[in-house]
Design an enzyme around this catalytic site. Structure first.
Site, mmCIF file in Angstrom:
data_model
loop_
_atom_site.group_PDB
_atom_site.id
_atom_site.type_symbol
_atom_site.label_atom_id
_atom_site.label_comp_id
_atom_site.label_asym_id
_atom_site.label_seq_id
_atom_site.Cartn_x
_atom_site.Cartn_y
_atom_site.Cartn_z
ATOM 1 N N ASP A 176 0.880 -1.170 0.000
ATOM 2 C CA ASP A 176 0.000 0.000 0.000
ATOM 3 C C ASP A 176 0.918 1.222 0.000
ATOM 4 O O ASP A 176 1.565 1.532 1.003
ATOM 5 C CB ASP A 176 -0.908 -0.033 1.240
ATOM 6 C CG ASP A 176 -1.915 1.113 1.264
ATOM 7 O OD1 ASP A 176 -1.616 2.175 0.689
ATOM 8 O OD2 ASP A 176 -2.989 0.959 1.863
ATOM 9 N N LYS A 201 -5.893 10.399 -1.376
ATOM 10 C CA LYS A 201 -4.899 11.136 -0.594
ATOM 11 C C LYS A 201 -3.980 11.947 -1.520
ATOM 12 O O LYS A 201 -4.438 12.871 -2.158
ATOM 13 C CB LYS A 201 -4.136 10.163 0.296
ATOM 14 C CG LYS A 201 -5.024 9.110 0.992
ATOM 15 C CD LYS A 201 -5.937 9.691 2.052
ATOM 16 C CE LYS A 201 -7.030 8.726 2.505
ATOM 17 N NZ LYS A 201 -6.582 7.437 3.005
HETATM 18 C C1 LIG Z 1 -7.237 6.156 3.199
HETATM 19 C C2 LIG Z 1 -6.422 4.928 3.052
HETATM 20 C C3 LIG Z 1 -6.952 3.760 2.491
HETATM 21 C C4 LIG Z 1 -8.406 3.654 2.059
HETATM 22 O O1 LIG Z 1 -8.695 4.444 0.976
HETATM 23 P P1 LIG Z 1 -10.161 5.068 0.681
HETATM 24 O O2 LIG Z 1 -9.928 5.831 -0.562
HETATM 25 O O3 LIG Z 1 -10.552 5.884 1.862
HETATM 26 O O4 LIG Z 1 -11.072 3.901 0.482
HETATM 27 C C5 LIG Z 1 -6.118 2.665 2.356
HETATM 28 N N1 LIG Z 1 -4.836 2.703 2.762
HETATM 29 C C6 LIG Z 1 -4.296 3.801 3.332
HETATM 30 C C7 LIG Z 1 -2.878 3.777 3.762
HETATM 31 C C8 LIG Z 1 -5.062 4.951 3.495
HETATM 32 O O5 LIG Z 1 -4.530 6.031 4.076
#
Ligand SMILES: *Cc1c(COP(=O)(O)O)cnc(C)c1O
Length: 403
Positions: A176, A201
């Site tokens: 991730d 993000k």
């Molecule tokens: C926010 C986030 C997610 C989930 O993403 P969404 O777009 O809110 O579904 C997954 N992994 C990390 C590290 C995040 O900060």
């Protein structure tokens, strides 16, 4: 050609009209000349030209073969888990994103997928957790909110050796990469098989959309994810695809500024008397500093810190007295955000478990925005000074009582 130039010019000019901005193909279907004879698109869940441009762009950014865009980061994570079968096992970092934890434990567990959580910043712990049923290793680096670092190369070697060692199947490594972004870190070039993103993000970058992405190293795995995207249907719409392309156009520039401000803020926080620990991988005192320096071009825009007064009250007083840092969930946008994990993102984790992971009551997370660095530091200073003054007053009062 340098990466940013290449990125900007890889976004095609519209061949039909010369439009310099990618057209938003707001359509559900595409007219066919004869059954099955079309211009590459037949139905917009399966494929949409605006989304396809985004998918190609992200694949290029991550140095992968295939990009696949989803309606949210969690939908992207969901697609990766769907590559597995009942009975398969996952090894995941123990301070995993809360939404991924919920998906693993409350949705996929009942379908027979088991997850072992280990401290992946110690690759030996990953090795120890492997079983013949392990099919996926899931890491975040840096993690949220204590910014722990995992050595992507080391874990990738473990995943690859496991198959060579006679296990009955391939072990995929998925990173991730939401916190680092491909502007700083490209996990596929370090040996990972898949990368996922919450495009919500930094890639989007303006706090104006929800989106997710999967990028695969090889095309065959890419086709499997594309199949799942079409079969399950959680696609990203054309307008949000366009917004995300627009965000990515300035990714490198934004990340440079986010990182520069975060570094200055981390240094400032280290010197303030009410601050206890500062978590930032760019600080030489951070336990993951050398690994981070060896696998990423910079240290990103997130800084966490704990207050010496380790209480919900002190943390609440702080997060409600900043002015530029807005109190909100999420991160990675142009406006600076502050959050209090114990009462927000991590409130469902039992207090003892949460504290053991370093997410103490007085821990605060900052997402450094694109305001001028000095203004951000001044904002933090006034909020911290207020806490200091309060502490001094309380001390004096105590002295009086005892006098
Ligand atoms: C926010 C986030 C997610 C989930 O993403 P969404 O777009 O809110 O579904 C997954 N992994 C990390 C590290 C995040 O900060």
């Amino acid at each position: 050609m340098q990466a940013t130039t290449q990125l900007i010019h890889s976004i095609p000019v519209d061949p039909l009209t010369g439009a310099i901005s990618v057209p938003i193909y707001q359509t559900s279907t595409f007219v066919q000349d004869a059954p099955g004879v079309n211009k590459g698109y037949d139905y917009a869940r399966t494929g949409n030209p605006t989304r396809a441009t985004l998918e190609g762009l992200v694949a290029q950014l991550e140095g992968g073969s295939t990009g696949v865009a989803f309606a949210s980061g969690l939908a992207a994570i969901d697609a990766v888990v769907k590559l597995l079968q009942s009975g398969d096992e996952i090894i995941a970092c123990d301070d995993i994103y809360g939404g991924a934890f919920r998906l693993f434990e409350q949705v996929y567990k009942k379908f027979g997928i088991t997850v072992h959580y280990v401290d992946t910043s110690n690759p030996e712990a990953v090795f120890q957790a492997l079983t013949p049923k392990t099919r996926l290793i899931w890491i975040e680096t840096p993690t949220n909110p204590t910014l722990k670092i995992t050595d992507i190369r080391a874990v990738s070697k473990i995943a690859k050796a496991h198959k060579a060692g006679g296990s009955d199947g391939r072990v995929l490594l998925c990173v991730d990469n939401t916190f680092a972004t491909p502007a700083l870190q490209q996990p596929l070039l370090l040996g990972a098989d898949l990368v996922v993103h919450s495009g919500t993000k930094y890639l989007g970058g303006h706090s104006d959309l929800i989106a997710g992405l999967v990028v695969t190293a090889d095309a065959e795995l890419g086709q499997q994810v594309k199949f799942l995207q079409n079969a399950s249907g959680a696609i990203l719409g054309p307008f949000d695809s366009w917004l995300l392309i627009r965000g990515i156009e300035t990714l490198h520039l934004r990340i440079r500024q986010h990182s520069a401000s975060a570094r200055a803020i981390a240094a400032f926080l280290e010197g303030h008397p009410v601050v206890d620990k500062v978590y930032y991988p760019g600080l030489p005192t951070h336990p993951g500093h050398l690994v981070a320096a060896g696998q990423s071009k910079g240290f990103g825009g997130i800084v966490s810190f704990s207050l010496k007064e380790d209480s919900i009250e002190a943390a609440t007083a702080f997060v409600t007295s900043t002015e530029l840092f807005k109190l909100a969930e999420s991160l990675g946008g142009i406006k600076s955000l502050v959050s209090h994990p114990a009462q927000m993102t991590h409130k469902t984790i039992p207090a003892e478990k949460r504290r053991a992971a370093g997410v103490v009551d007085g821990l605060i997370r900052l997402s450094t925005g694109l305001e001028d660095t000095e203004d951000l530091i001044a904002d933090l200073r006034q909020a911290l000074d207020r806490l200091e003054l309060k502490a001094e007053k309380a001390e004096k009062k105590e002295e009086k009582v005892y006098a």
